[in-house]
Write an enzyme that holds these catalytic residues in place. Structure first.
Site, mmCIF file in Angstrom:
data_model
loop_
_atom_site.group_PDB
_atom_site.id
_atom_site.type_symbol
_atom_site.label_atom_id
_atom_site.label_comp_id
_atom_site.label_asym_id
_atom_site.label_seq_id
_atom_site.Cartn_x
_atom_site.Cartn_y
_atom_site.Cartn_z
ATOM 1 N N HIS A 90 3.678 -16.235 10.087
ATOM 2 C CA HIS A 90 3.313 -17.208 9.061
ATOM 3 C C HIS A 90 4.386 -17.353 7.998
ATOM 4 C CE1 HIS A 90 -0.669 -17.365 10.783
ATOM 5 N NE2 HIS A 90 -0.877 -16.083 10.550
ATOM 6 N N TYR A 155 -6.405 -0.069 -9.451
ATOM 7 C CA TYR A 155 -7.290 -0.168 -8.293
ATOM 8 C C TYR A 155 -6.750 0.695 -7.161
ATOM 9 C CZ TYR A 155 -9.093 -4.073 -10.966
ATOM 10 O OH TYR A 155 -9.617 -4.847 -11.972
#
Length: 324
Positions: A90, A155
């Site tokens: 991609h 996170y």
């Protein structure tokens, strides 16, 4: 501390492999049946109200004096650890997160604490003779666009980051085509010829200072900020976007090299060059676009009509005061 840094680096390597890595979607240039119009069938968030990319309309931006300069860590020197250049079918990705110390990261510039660690950078481009950036400034596109993808270090997992509006901070730089090559991209462009097919990854022969790919220091003060999403499935609305006002040049021959990278085609067909790997722009909706103190803004209302109305009003007021 070293053990903690090593563990965090290991986690980031695993997380980076998951960003933009799904193989169940494509661009229209690959196969319209799985192109952007169908992404929301794979990932419902792709049809959400706060998607990216967008056009930065300078008539709509609002000045924000809290958008201070960026603080860059690990951007000014070439690391010793090798970088991996990958063709994922991609785009072309440069994975730069296998560091042990002084890992590339950003903070400041209105970003939440503590900092955002760089995972990878990748590119979007068009077909020959056509623009290929995802974002635009007043409808002006670039030949290519570079994204530097950072994750908030508070996170601990990709799932956590993807579910939070401040999970990622992505720096977007529009690349404008020129006749002369930009040698700062030479190491990346020289590696493209080794990406013979989708899924191939190679170590770059040399590293470089990441700052060399960005606008100059003073121009880094001029940027726009908005809340948006990843521009590939799952399109999670978890990104604080920074789009720099100033572009960076890239040579025509270098753009051609990107357009020669191979993609995965429909079943039964040979791989063909990957082009137009950008998502169409999404509605802004009610979102705010903020401009740093040094960035350009443009009033949507001319001051001349306002001045004319003020003078007319003054004349009417004087006549009323003087009487008939």
């Amino acid at each position: 501390m070293w053990a903690l840094d090593f563990l965090l680096s290991f986690l980031l390597i695993q997380l980076a492999a998951q960003v933009d890595s799904s193989g169940t979607w494509c661009y229209d240039s690959q196969d319209p049946k799985c192109g952007p119009a169908h992404w929301k069938e794979l990932a419902p968030a792709c049809g959400g109200p706060t998607q990216s990319p967008i056009n930065i309309d300078l008539r709509l931006v609002q000045r924000d004096y809290t958008l201070k300069p960026f603080i860059f860590q690990g951007y000014d020197s070439a690391p010793q650890d090798p970088w991996v250049l990958e063709n994922d079918g991609h785009t072309v990705l440069l994975r730069v997160n296998s560091c042990q110390q002084n890992c590339p990261a950003i903070r400041g510039a209105g970003l939440p604490s503590p900092e955002y660690r760089l995972l990878q950078l990748h590119f979007h481009w068009g077909s020959p003779g056509h623009q290929g950036s995802e974002h635009s400034l007043d409808e002006k596109h670039g030949s290519m666009e570079m994204h530097m993808v950072h994750m908030n270090t508070k996170y601990q997992s990709m799932e956590d980051a993807r579910s939070q509006p401040d999970g990622f901070a992505i720096l977007a730089v529009l690349l404008v085509e020129e006749d002369r090559d930009n040698t700062n991209f030479s190491a990346i462009v020289s590696g493209l010829k080794n990406l013979s097919s989708p899924g191939v990854a190679v170590n770059l022969t040399s590293t470089f200072a990441l700052a060399s790919l960005l606008p100059s220091a003073l121009r880094l003060l001029r940027y726009y900020r908005y809340s948006g999403s990843l521009t590939t499935p799952g399109c999670e609305p978890a990104v604080l976007w920074t789009v720099f006002e100033n572009t960076v040049p890239i040579g025509h021959a270098q753009v051609v090299q990107f357009q020669a990278v191979l993609q995965t085609g429909p079943p039964g067909l040979h791989p063909r060059p990957l082009t137009s790997n950008f998502r169409p722009q999404q509605p802004l909706g009610g979102r705010r676009i903020s401009a740093s103190p040094e960035a350009s803004v443009r009033s949507s209302v001319s001051t001349l009509p306002c001045l004319h109305l003020a003078l007319v009003g003054l004349g009417v007021g004087l006549r009323l005061w003087q009487g008939p």
